[in-house]
Design an enzyme around this catalytic site. Structure first.
Site, PDB file in Angstrom:
ATOM      1  N   ASP A  10      -6.437   0.897   0.885  1.00 26.79           N
ATOM      2  CA  ASP A  10      -6.519   1.216   2.310  1.00 26.79           C
ATOM      3  C   ASP A  10      -7.894   0.799   2.834  1.00 26.79           C
ATOM      4  O   ASP A  10      -8.666   0.152   2.131  1.00 26.79           O
ATOM      5  CB  ASP A  10      -6.254   2.711   2.535  1.00 26.79           C
ATOM      6  CG  ASP A  10      -7.406   3.588   2.075  1.00 26.79           C
ATOM      7  OD1 ASP A  10      -8.286   3.098   1.329  1.00 26.79           O
ATOM      8  OD2 ASP A  10      -7.418   4.785   2.457  1.00 26.79           O
ATOM      9  N   LYS A  34       0.831  -1.207   0.000  1.00 24.12           N
ATOM     10  CA  LYS A  34       0.000   0.000   0.000  1.00 24.12           C
ATOM     11  C   LYS A  34       0.865   1.256   0.000  1.00 24.12           C
ATOM     12  O   LYS A  34       0.675   2.168  -0.823  1.00 24.12           O
ATOM     13  CB  LYS A  34      -0.927   0.004   1.221  1.00 24.12           C
ATOM     14  CG  LYS A  34      -1.892   1.194   1.244  1.00 24.12           C
ATOM     15  CD  LYS A  34      -2.587   1.327   2.578  1.00 24.12           C
ATOM     16  CE  LYS A  34      -1.701   2.044   3.566  1.00 24.12           C
ATOM     17  NZ  LYS A  34      -2.408   2.423   4.807  1.00 24.12           N
TER      18      LYS A  34
END
Length: 372
Positions: free
Chosen positions: A258, A240
């Site tokens: 997320d 991420k």
């Protein structure tokens, strides 16, 4: 009327004794004379009776009138109750009718969830959602303040388990004290911990940012690498964080999965996957690679402003007709508008130094740490 039976009983012996002679006749005559007045009296009795009868009739009529009046009163009361009942039933019926109309409107406004949606239909719906969000958030951007790749990678690591706002309020002091990887690599951990305390988990985060700074100094010449496989080797950097850096610091497409991204893509039924890597792969197959970075910004912006985790503002959502999860949150438009956040709700954003496009759209900068 009562004298007539008595007169008849007295006349009966007289008739039975008539054959005995003249005395009997005299007696009969006397009896007849006695009877005659009785017969004459009978009209008077009749008259009296007739006088009495009207009285009784009047009394009966009076009673009947009273009964009628009582019935009339009872009927009036019953009619009033009936009218009240009819009014109540009418009001109840009108209320039920209004409820039915409201229900029909709600049903007509509620989108129909996709059933047995083909792959082609899913791709079309997903891409249309992204186009709609691009019109709603033309100013979408990473909500972390940064001036270079080093600041972005550090800020992204610090954003774990806290808000971008809190990170943006903390990093100015950190980068003013340690502007380069070399500076942060040589920092005193206790001093860094004190600066990072507002972000939470400050000891673990201090260890990560000092560690990645040393790795950049020792392994990459003090520069942030521009490849995924190199970025994920840095302490505290996962896929991420790596895609945030690649997409926003190097212009290389990447999907940022997320918590907001995960929640929304499942609500929209783009995928049923729950693991970030699998979500990234499933969603990436729905869009051209060139759209991945801005897709991430659009989805995250929408999740933070309208499609909240606990109470999404369905009634104020611009993509409600395309959303299978419509109705999970507040559907009343006025109530839903009160749930909007940041620039959509008239509040400051998360960046202290947002891009000009955000300000032009009515966005407001976030206040510095300690200012409110």
């Amino acid at each position: 009327m009562e004298a007539l039976p008595g007169a008849a009983s007295e006349a009966a012996p007289a008739s039975s004794g008539a054959p005995r002679g003249s005395g009997a006749k005299k007696t009969a005559g006397r009896t007849a004379k006695k009877v005659t007045p009785a017969k004459k009296a009978s009209p008077a009795t009749k008259a009296a009776a007739e006088k009495v009868v009207p009285v009784k009739a009047v009394s009966k009529k009076a009673v009947s009138k009273k009964a009628v009046s009582k019935k009339a009163v009872g009927g009036a009361r019953a009619s009033k109750k009936a009218v009240a009942g009819q009014g109540a039933s009418k009001s109840a019926a009108s209320g039920a009718g209004a409820a039915r109309k409201a229900a029909k409107k709600a049903v007509s406004a509620a989108p129909v969830p996709p059933r047995n949606e083909s792959r082609t239909a899913l791709v079309r719906r997903a891409r249309r959602i992204n186009r709609e969000l691009a019109e709603v958030y033309p100013y979408a951007h990473p909500e972390l303040d940064f001036e270079n790749p080093f600041q972005l990678v550090v800020a992204t690591v610090l954003s774990a388990q806290t808000t971008d706002l809190r990170v943006n309020q903390t990093t100015p002091a950190l980068f003013a004290r340690y502007p380069t990887p070399e500076d942060l690599a040589a920092a005193d951990p206790e001093e860094v911990e004190e600066i990072l305390r507002p972000t939470g988990f400050f000891r673990a985060k201090t260890k990560s940012v000092i560690g990645l700074s040393r790795a950049l100094r020792d392994d990459f010449g003090g520069e942030v690498p521009g490849r995924l496989e190199d970025l994920v080797k840095l302490p505290g950097v996962g896929r991420k964080t790596a895609f945030v850096v690649l997409g926003n610091a190097f212009g290389r497409p990447g999907i940022t999965v997320d918590t907001h991204f995960q929640r929304l893509v499942r609500r929209w039924q783009w995928t049923a996957e729950t693991e970030p890597d699998k979500i990234e792969k499933a969603v990436g197959e729905l869009f051209p690679k060139s759209e991945w970075t801005m897709l991430s910004h659009h989805v995250i912006f929408h999740g933070r402003r309208i499609c909240h985790a606990r109470k999404p503002a369905c009634g104020a959502c611009p993509i409600a007709p395309l959303c299978p999860a419509y109705g999970e949150g507040e559907t009343d438009p006025e109530k839903a508008r009160k749930l909007l956040k940041y620039e959509k709700g008239g509040f400051p954003g998360q960046r202290l130094n947002p891009p000009q496009s955000y300000l032009d759209a009515g966005g407001r900068p976030a206040p510095p740490l300690g200012a409110g």
